[in-house]
Design a protein around this motif. Structure first.
Motif, PDB file in Angstrom:
ATOM      1  N   PRO A  22       0.814  -1.223   0.000  1.00  0.00           N
ATOM      2  CA  PRO A  22       0.000   0.000   0.000  1.00  0.00           C
ATOM      3  C   PRO A  22       0.849   1.275   0.000  1.00  0.00           C
ATOM      4  O   PRO A  22       0.854   2.039   0.952  1.00  0.00           O
ATOM      5  CB  PRO A  22      -0.792  -0.128   1.306  1.00  0.00           C
ATOM      6  CG  PRO A  22       0.123  -0.894   2.208  1.00  0.00           C
ATOM      7  CD  PRO A  22       0.842  -1.865   1.313  1.00  0.00           C
ATOM      8  N   LEU A  23       1.578   1.491  -1.101  1.00  0.00           N
ATOM      9  CA  LEU A  23       2.420   2.677  -1.217  1.00  0.00           C
ATOM     10  C   LEU A  23       2.029   3.440  -2.472  1.00  0.00           C
ATOM     11  O   LEU A  23       1.879   2.837  -3.544  1.00  0.00           O
ATOM     12  CB  LEU A  23       3.889   2.258  -1.292  1.00  0.00           C
ATOM     13  CG  LEU A  23       4.868   3.021  -0.435  1.00  0.00           C
ATOM     14  CD1 LEU A  23       4.508   2.904   1.039  1.00  0.00           C
ATOM     15  CD2 LEU A  23       6.274   2.542  -0.654  1.00  0.00           C
ATOM     16  N   ASP A  24       1.872   4.728  -2.345  1.00  0.00           N
ATOM     17  CA  ASP A  24       1.513   5.596  -3.455  1.00  0.00           C
ATOM     18  C   ASP A  24       2.627   5.575  -4.513  1.00  0.00           C
ATOM     19  O   ASP A  24       3.807   5.696  -4.164  1.00  0.00           O
ATOM     20  CB  ASP A  24       1.310   7.019  -2.913  1.00  0.00           C
ATOM     21  CG  ASP A  24       0.910   8.005  -3.980  1.00  0.00           C
ATOM     22  OD1 ASP A  24       0.026   7.678  -4.782  1.00  0.00           O
ATOM     23  OD2 ASP A  24       1.482   9.118  -3.991  1.00  0.00           O
ATOM     24  N   PRO A  25       2.278   5.401  -5.800  1.00  0.00           N
ATOM     25  CA  PRO A  25       3.299   5.368  -6.852  1.00  0.00           C
ATOM     26  C   PRO A  25       4.207   6.602  -6.856  1.00  0.00           C
ATOM     27  O   PRO A  25       5.403   6.493  -7.128  1.00  0.00           O
ATOM     28  CB  PRO A  25       2.490   5.289  -8.148  1.00  0.00           C
ATOM     29  CG  PRO A  25       1.196   4.683  -7.747  1.00  0.00           C
ATOM     30  CD  PRO A  25       0.941   5.152  -6.340  1.00  0.00           C
ATOM     31  N   GLU A  26       3.652   7.757  -6.528  1.00  0.00           N
ATOM     32  CA  GLU A  26       4.483   8.964  -6.485  1.00  0.00           C
ATOM     33  C   GLU A  26       5.506   8.878  -5.355  1.00  0.00           C
ATOM     34  O   GLU A  26       6.636   9.323  -5.490  1.00  0.00           O
ATOM     35  CB  GLU A  26       3.626  10.216  -6.328  1.00  0.00           C
ATOM     36  CG  GLU A  26       4.461  11.457  -6.351  1.00  0.00           C
ATOM     37  CD  GLU A  26       3.787  12.618  -7.034  1.00  0.00           C
ATOM     38  OE1 GLU A  26       4.028  13.738  -6.580  1.00  0.00           O
ATOM     39  OE2 GLU A  26       3.043  12.402  -8.014  1.00  0.00           O
ATOM     40  N   ARG A  27       5.122   8.268  -4.248  1.00  0.00           N
ATOM     41  CA  ARG A  27       6.051   8.085  -3.123  1.00  0.00           C
ATOM     42  C   ARG A  27       7.187   7.152  -3.533  1.00  0.00           C
ATOM     43  O   ARG A  27       8.341   7.350  -3.154  1.00  0.00           O
ATOM     44  CB  ARG A  27       5.282   7.516  -1.908  1.00  0.00           C
ATOM     45  CG  ARG A  27       6.143   7.195  -0.727  1.00  0.00           C
ATOM     46  CD  ARG A  27       6.678   8.466  -0.068  1.00  0.00           C
ATOM     47  NE  ARG A  27       7.488   8.131   1.086  1.00  0.00           N
ATOM     48  CZ  ARG A  27       8.820   8.286   1.134  1.00  0.00           C
ATOM     49  NH1 ARG A  27       9.469   8.803   0.135  1.00  0.00           N
ATOM     50  NH2 ARG A  27       9.488   7.942   2.210  1.00  0.00           N
ATOM     51  N   ILE A  28       6.859   6.133  -4.322  1.00  0.00           N
ATOM     52  CA  ILE A  28       7.885   5.212  -4.820  1.00  0.00           C
ATOM     53  C   ILE A  28       8.853   5.956  -5.736  1.00  0.00           C
ATOM     54  O   ILE A  28      10.071   5.800  -5.627  1.00  0.00           O
ATOM     55  CB  ILE A  28       7.241   4.014  -5.546  1.00  0.00           C
ATOM     56  CG1 ILE A  28       6.390   3.199  -4.564  1.00  0.00           C
ATOM     57  CG2 ILE A  28       8.307   3.129  -6.187  1.00  0.00           C
ATOM     58  CD1 ILE A  28       5.519   2.145  -5.217  1.00  0.00           C
ATOM     59  N   ASP A  29       8.321   6.794  -6.638  1.00  0.00           N
ATOM     60  CA  ASP A  29       9.174   7.587  -7.538  1.00  0.00           C
ATOM     61  C   ASP A  29      10.098   8.504  -6.746  1.00  0.00           C
ATOM     62  O   ASP A  29      11.278   8.645  -7.085  1.00  0.00           O
ATOM     63  CB  ASP A  29       8.321   8.416  -8.497  1.00  0.00           C
ATOM     64  CG  ASP A  29       7.605   7.565  -9.537  1.00  0.00           C
ATOM     65  OD1 ASP A  29       8.068   6.440  -9.806  1.00  0.00           O
ATOM     66  OD2 ASP A  29       6.595   8.036 -10.087  1.00  0.00           O
ATOM     67  N   GLN A  30       9.567   9.122  -5.699  1.00  0.00           N
ATOM     68  CA  GLN A  30      10.382  10.000  -4.858  1.00  0.00           C
ATOM     69  C   GLN A  30      11.496   9.207  -4.170  1.00  0.00           C
ATOM     70  O   GLN A  30      12.636   9.675  -4.069  1.00  0.00           O
ATOM     71  CB  GLN A  30       9.523  10.691  -3.796  1.00  0.00           C
ATOM     72  CG  GLN A  30       8.579  11.725  -4.356  1.00  0.00           C
ATOM     73  CD  GLN A  30       7.594  12.229  -3.305  1.00  0.00           C
ATOM     74  OE1 GLN A  30       7.591  11.768  -2.166  1.00  0.00           O
ATOM     75  NE2 GLN A  30       6.751  13.163  -3.702  1.00  0.00           N
ATOM     76  N   MET A  31      11.170   8.013  -3.716  1.00  0.00           N
ATOM     77  CA  MET A  31      12.146   7.171  -3.052  1.00  0.00           C
ATOM     78  C   MET A  31      13.278   6.792  -4.019  1.00  0.00           C
ATOM     79  O   MET A  31      14.459   6.884  -3.675  1.00  0.00           O
ATOM     80  CB  MET A  31      11.479   5.905  -2.517  1.00  0.00           C
ATOM     81  CG  MET A  31      12.437   4.978  -1.803  1.00  0.00           C
ATOM     82  SD  MET A  31      11.653   3.454  -1.271  1.00  0.00           S
ATOM     83  CE  MET A  31      11.518   2.606  -2.812  1.00  0.00           C
ATOM     84  N   ILE A  32      12.910   6.417  -5.232  1.00  0.00           N
ATOM     85  CA  ILE A  32      13.908   6.030  -6.237  1.00  0.00           C
ATOM     86  C   ILE A  32      14.786   7.232  -6.584  1.00  0.00           C
ATOM     87  O   ILE A  32      16.018   7.113  -6.642  1.00  0.00           O
ATOM     88  CB  ILE A  32      13.221   5.442  -7.487  1.00  0.00           C
ATOM     89  CG1 ILE A  32      12.560   4.113  -7.125  1.00  0.00           C
ATOM     90  CG2 ILE A  32      14.222   5.265  -8.626  1.00  0.00           C
ATOM     91  CD1 ILE A  32      11.564   3.607  -8.145  1.00  0.00           C
ATOM     92  N   SER A  33      14.169   8.397  -6.774  1.00  0.00           N
ATOM     93  CA  SER A  33      14.947   9.608  -7.064  1.00  0.00           C
ATOM     94  C   SER A  33      15.896   9.933  -5.913  1.00  0.00           C
ATOM     95  O   SER A  33      17.034  10.348  -6.136  1.00  0.00           O
ATOM     96  CB  SER A  33      14.018  10.794  -7.322  1.00  0.00           C
ATOM     97  OG  SER A  33      13.309  10.609  -8.518  1.00  0.00           O
ATOM     98  N   GLY A  34      15.430   9.744  -4.686  1.00  0.00           N
ATOM     99  CA  GLY A  34      16.283   9.983  -3.518  1.00  0.00           C
ATOM    100  C   GLY A  34      17.479   9.053  -3.490  1.00  0.00           C
ATOM    101  O   GLY A  34      18.597   9.477  -3.167  1.00  0.00           O
ATOM    102  N   ILE A  35      17.273   7.788  -3.836  1.00  0.00           N
ATOM    103  CA  ILE A  35      18.379   6.822  -3.873  1.00  0.00           C
ATOM    104  C   ILE A  35      19.386   7.224  -4.944  1.00  0.00           C
ATOM    105  O   ILE A  35      20.597   7.230  -4.705  1.00  0.00           O
ATOM    106  CB  ILE A  35      17.850   5.389  -4.115  1.00  0.00           C
ATOM    107  CG1 ILE A  35      17.072   4.898  -2.889  1.00  0.00           C
ATOM    108  CG2 ILE A  35      18.991   4.428  -4.444  1.00  0.00           C
ATOM    109  CD1 ILE A  35      16.298   3.606  -3.114  1.00  0.00           C
ATOM    110  N   VAL A  36      18.891   7.595  -6.131  1.00  0.00           N
ATOM    111  CA  VAL A  36      19.782   7.990  -7.221  1.00  0.00           C
ATOM    112  C   VAL A  36      20.566   9.248  -6.835  1.00  0.00           C
ATOM    113  O   VAL A  36      21.782   9.326  -7.048  1.00  0.00           O
ATOM    114  CB  VAL A  36      19.005   8.189  -8.543  1.00  0.00           C
ATOM    115  CG1 VAL A  36      19.901   8.781  -9.620  1.00  0.00           C
ATOM    116  CG2 VAL A  36      18.412   6.871  -9.014  1.00  0.00           C
TER     117      VAL A  36
END
Length: 158
Positions: A78-92
């Motif tokens: 149950p995670l918002d797709p935008e939150r996932i995108d933000q997480m990936i951008s943060g890792i990069v």
């Protein structure tokens, strides 16, 4: 931008807007040749990263590969797709800000696991099972038991 449907090189931008918490631009495009519509994303890239695999092989860092592995771990969570995108951008961004162009795959895996552990423990265990190459159920049991607080410490004395 080349149309992915017909290969025409003259696609037109119909709409642009910020995405991923303003770290990317989402562009809706239209191909006048075939009428196809598609979306592209434009992101800032601070440096070209190279991943050093455990066997010593080198390959260019692939954000899409990172995203696929994270999305697999987060599948049906149950995670918002935008939150996932933000997480990936943060890792990069974190990888780019390390100051090195060569990054060990182990370091990337550790950063992903650290991030997933804070966001979703189920996804963390899923990712760890692949990253740490679990071979049998006991591997899961041992890993999950390390996540749980010690039950003896939680009991009140008396």
């Amino acid at each position: 931008m080349r149309c992915p449907f017909c290969g025409n090189i003259d696609s037109q931008v119909k709409d642009s807007r910020p995405a991923e918490d303003h770290v990317a631009i989402r562009r809706r495009r239209f191909c006048p040749a075939c009428g196809g519509r598609f979306t592209t994303y434009e992101r800032v890239q601070l440096r070209d990263l190279v991943v050093i695999k455990t066997n010593g092989r080198r390959e260019d860092f692939d954000r899409d590969k990172l995203e696929r592995s994270i999305r697999i771990a987060l599948q049906k969570r149950p995670l918002d797709p935008e939150r996932i995108d933000q997480m990936i951008s943060g890792i990069v961004r974190r990888l780019e800000s390390l100051g090195e162009t060569d990054i060990a795959s182990k370091q990337i895996g550790e950063i992903v696991m650290e991030t997933l552990a804070r966001i979703d423990t189920v996804a963390y265990v899923r990712f760890a099972s692949v990253y740490k190459n679990f071979q049998e159920a006991d591997d899961f049991d041992k890993f999950v038991s390390e996540l749980r607080p010690d039950k003896d410490k939680a009991k009140p004395e008396g």
